[in-house]
Design a protein around this motif. Structure first.
Motif, short mmCIF file in Angstrom:
data_model
loop_
_atom_site.label_atom_id
_atom_site.label_comp_id
_atom_site.label_asym_id
_atom_site.label_seq_id
_atom_site.Cartn_x
_atom_site.Cartn_y
_atom_site.Cartn_z
N ALA A 39 38.15 9.41 -6.07
CA ALA A 39 38.82 10.50 -5.36
C ALA A 39 38.12 10.75 -4.03
O ALA A 39 36.90 10.84 -3.96
CB ALA A 39 38.80 11.77 -6.20
N SER A 40 38.92 10.84 -2.99
CA SER A 40 38.39 11.21 -1.67
C SER A 40 39.17 12.45 -1.25
O SER A 40 40.39 12.41 -1.09
CB SER A 40 38.54 10.08 -0.66
OG SER A 40 39.90 9.75 -0.50
N TYR A 41 38.47 13.56 -1.11
CA TYR A 41 39.12 14.84 -0.87
C TYR A 41 39.24 15.11 0.62
O TYR A 41 38.37 14.77 1.41
CB TYR A 41 38.35 15.96 -1.56
CG TYR A 41 38.35 15.79 -3.06
CD1 TYR A 41 39.48 16.10 -3.81
CD2 TYR A 41 37.23 15.30 -3.73
CE1 TYR A 41 39.50 15.93 -5.18
CE2 TYR A 41 37.24 15.14 -5.11
CZ TYR A 41 38.39 15.45 -5.82
OH TYR A 41 38.41 15.28 -7.17
N MET A 42 40.36 15.73 0.96
CA MET A 42 40.61 16.10 2.35
C MET A 42 41.20 17.51 2.37
O MET A 42 41.80 17.95 1.40
CB MET A 42 41.53 15.09 3.03
CG MET A 42 42.77 14.79 2.25
SD MET A 42 43.86 13.46 2.85
CE MET A 42 42.88 12.47 3.85
N GLY A 43 41.01 18.19 3.47
CA GLY A 43 41.51 19.55 3.60
C GLY A 43 43.02 19.56 3.76
O GLY A 43 43.59 18.71 4.44
#
Length: 186
Positions: A39-43
């Protein structure tokens, strides 16, 4: 006589061929291996009165009423977020959110409540983990108790069988916790 010798020879070869096999061994137990991308989280900035971080491997859609869906196409699952303004109705909103969770008691093995408090950003809520074959196994609500109220739940597009969906459910649970912990009001 030649026929009997040929028949005896054939039977001898047949018994020798069958008898020389190794003993059969049972196959070792195996587990289905499900690998999901890291998982790569972004705003997420939306026209709604809140922001949050989400898994970049998903598809996010915003409705005009600030209803948000986060789709996991490979897992056949969706997180549904619902926004409601607080207008002297916080008791009703809390009761409805808790009722939604506890409607799954019939199929649930257990329900674990994890309180959430982010006093700095005025985000307070509850994270629910529903064990067993319930329709939704992870839910939450957050509020500032004055203006905003958001609920979130995950649904899989399959008959609830927790053993089968457990790896995907665990992956999405982590995403939901991140979403809840990074939610900020505007």
């Amino acid at each position: 006589m030649l026929k009997n010798i040929t028949l005896v020879g054939f039977l001898f070869l047949l018994v020798t061929a069958i008898g020389c096999k190794q003993d059969p061994l049972p196959k070792p137990k195996a587990h289905l291996r499900l690998d999901y991308t890291q998982a790569s989280y972004m705003g997420f900035e939306s026209p709604c009165p809140f922001t949050f971080d989400f898994n970049g491997n998903t598809n996010v859609k915003v409705k005009p009423d600030c209803g948000i869906t986060i789709d996991y196409p490979k897992m056949k699952a969706t997180i549904y977020l619902t926004y409601k303004p607080v207008t002297n109705n916080i008791d009703n909103l809390l009761r409805d959110a808790q009722k939604l969770t506890y409607e799954h008691v019939i199929k649930a093995d257990d329900i674990v409540e994890l309180p959430f408090v982010n006093a700095k950003d005025k985000v307070y809520g509850m994270f629910y983990q529903v064990g067993g074959n319930a329709a939704t196994n992870t839910q939450f609500y957050v509020t500032d108790s004055i203006n905003h109220f958001v609920t979130g739940s995950v649904y899989f597009y399959a008959k609830p069988n927790f053993d089968s969906i457990m790896p995907a459910a665990s992956y999405i649970k982590d995403d939901m916790q991140t979403l809840m912990e990074t939610l900020r009001w505007r």
